[in-house]
Motif scaffolding. Structure first.
Motif, PDB file in Angstrom:
ATOM      1  N   CYS A   1      67.384  53.478  14.302  1.00 52.86           N
ATOM      2  CA  CYS A   1      66.555  52.359  13.858  1.00 52.86           C
ATOM      3  C   CYS A   1      66.156  52.636  12.419  1.00 52.86           C
ATOM      4  O   CYS A   1      65.526  53.663  12.133  1.00 52.86           O
ATOM      5  CB  CYS A   1      65.324  52.231  14.738  1.00 52.86           C
TER       6      CYS A   1
ATOM      7  N   GLN B   1      53.242  47.318  24.178  1.00 51.57           N
ATOM      8  CA  GLN B   1      53.951  46.497  23.209  1.00 51.57           C
ATOM      9  C   GLN B   1      53.012  45.908  22.164  1.00 51.57           C
ATOM     10  O   GLN B   1      53.412  45.683  21.016  1.00 51.57           O
ATOM     11  CB  GLN B   1      54.693  45.369  23.938  1.00 51.57           C
TER      12      GLN B   1
ATOM     13  N   TYR C   1      52.665  47.200  18.528  1.00 47.68           N
ATOM     14  CA  TYR C   1      53.731  47.100  17.541  1.00 47.68           C
ATOM     15  C   TYR C   1      53.825  45.684  16.979  1.00 47.68           C
ATOM     16  O   TYR C   1      53.838  44.699  17.721  1.00 47.68           O
ATOM     17  CB  TYR C   1      55.052  47.520  18.187  1.00 47.68           C
TER      18      TYR C   1
ATOM     19  N   ARG D   1      60.447  43.269  29.346  1.00 45.15           N
ATOM     20  CA  ARG D   1      60.684  44.370  28.426  1.00 45.15           C
ATOM     21  C   ARG D   1      59.780  45.544  28.803  1.00 45.15           C
ATOM     22  O   ARG D   1      58.606  45.357  29.114  1.00 45.15           O
ATOM     23  CB  ARG D   1      60.410  43.922  26.988  1.00 45.15           C
TER      24      ARG D   1
ATOM     25  N   SER E   1      56.206  44.878  14.371  1.00 43.42           N
ATOM     26  CA  SER E   1      57.545  44.588  13.858  1.00 43.42           C
ATOM     27  C   SER E   1      58.569  45.013  14.892  1.00 43.42           C
ATOM     28  O   SER E   1      58.454  46.103  15.465  1.00 43.42           O
ATOM     29  CB  SER E   1      57.801  45.340  12.550  1.00 43.42           C
ATOM     30  N   TRP E   2      59.572  44.164  15.091  1.00 43.03           N
ATOM     31  CA  TRP E   2      60.588  44.415  16.108  1.00 43.03           C
ATOM     32  C   TRP E   2      61.977  44.163  15.536  1.00 43.03           C
ATOM     33  O   TRP E   2      62.177  43.267  14.703  1.00 43.03           O
ATOM     34  CB  TRP E   2      60.374  43.498  17.314  1.00 43.03           C
TER      35      TRP E   2
ATOM     36  N   TRP F   1      60.590  52.702  21.109  1.00 43.98           N
ATOM     37  CA  TRP F   1      61.783  52.080  21.675  1.00 43.98           C
ATOM     38  C   TRP F   1      61.393  51.420  22.992  1.00 43.98           C
ATOM     39  O   TRP F   1      60.710  52.026  23.822  1.00 43.98           O
ATOM     40  CB  TRP F   1      62.871  53.112  21.924  1.00 43.98           C
TER      41      TRP F   1
ATOM     42  N   GLN G   1      54.775  43.052   7.751  1.00 42.62           N
ATOM     43  CA  GLN G   1      55.766  43.421   8.735  1.00 42.62           C
ATOM     44  C   GLN G   1      57.015  43.951   8.045  1.00 42.62           C
ATOM     45  O   GLN G   1      57.314  43.618   6.913  1.00 42.62           O
ATOM     46  CB  GLN G   1      56.137  42.224   9.607  1.00 42.62           C
TER      47      GLN G   1
ATOM     48  N   TYR H   1      65.314  47.832  21.978  1.00 44.28           N
ATOM     49  CA  TYR H   1      64.617  47.337  20.799  1.00 44.28           C
ATOM     50  C   TYR H   1      63.796  48.439  20.150  1.00 44.28           C
ATOM     51  O   TYR H   1      63.100  49.196  20.835  1.00 44.28           O
ATOM     52  CB  TYR H   1      63.680  46.188  21.171  1.00 44.28           C
ATOM     53  N   CYS H   2      63.860  48.467  18.840  1.00 41.51           N
ATOM     54  CA  CYS H   2      63.031  49.352  18.051  1.00 41.51           C
ATOM     55  C   CYS H   2      61.800  48.574  17.595  1.00 41.51           C
ATOM     56  O   CYS H   2      61.886  47.375  17.315  1.00 41.51           O
ATOM     57  CB  CYS H   2      63.846  49.832  16.849  1.00 41.51           C
ATOM     58  N   ALA H   3      60.660  49.264  17.509  1.00 38.42           N
ATOM     59  CA  ALA H   3      59.428  48.606  17.101  1.00 38.42           C
ATOM     60  C   ALA H   3      58.619  49.528  16.209  1.00 38.42           C
ATOM     61  O   ALA H   3      58.676  50.758  16.353  1.00 38.42           O
ATOM     62  CB  ALA H   3      58.608  48.213  18.326  1.00 38.42           C
TER      63      ALA H   3
END
Length: 127
Positions: free
Chosen positions: A22, A111, A114, A45, A116-117, A36, A1, A95-97
């Motif tokens: 990000c 979601q 992804y 989310r 890593s957040w 995003w 990650q 949030y960036c992922a």
């Protein structure tokens, strides 16, 4: 990650613009799909936009189409979300992922793709 750090959030009037950034801390995200997402208080989310590792694919939520643009920096290691014509309903934590460049199971908008957040950056749009 990989650790992700978002920036660029803030308070803006309706109709205004913001650009979120990000960037990874440590590792590179140049070979990863990036997305995003946003979450408003009391809501789940939701997906906003995503970009493939080589920028050939961009995907947008209906709410973002025509107003938001996702892009990568020249080194592909920073991802941006340009947000124009902002509305009060865009108020959320963004949030960036990051996720694998290819996924046979999940689409760019899911979601689960992804792994890593980031910690999120607050965007507040006043009317």
């Amino acid at each position: 990650q990989v650790q992700l750090v978002e920036s660029g959030g803030g308070l803006v009037q309706a109709g205004g613009s913001l650009r979120l950034s990000c960037a990874p801390s440590g590792l590179t995200v140049a070979s990863l799909a990036m997305g995003w997402f946003r979450q408003a208080p009391g809501k789940e989310r939701e997906f906003v936009a995503a970009i493939s590792w080589n920028s050939t694919i961009t995907v947008y939520a209906d709410s973002a189409k025509g107003r938001f643009t996702i892009s990568r920096g020249n080194a592909k290691n920073t991802v941006y979300l340009q947000m124009n014509s902002l509305k009060p309903e865009d108020t959320s934590t963004y949030y960036c992922a990051a996720g694998p460049y290819t996924s046979g199971t999940y689409s760019y908008s899911q979601q689960e793709r992804y792994s890593s957040w980031g910690q999120g950056t607050q965007v507040t749009v006043s009317s």
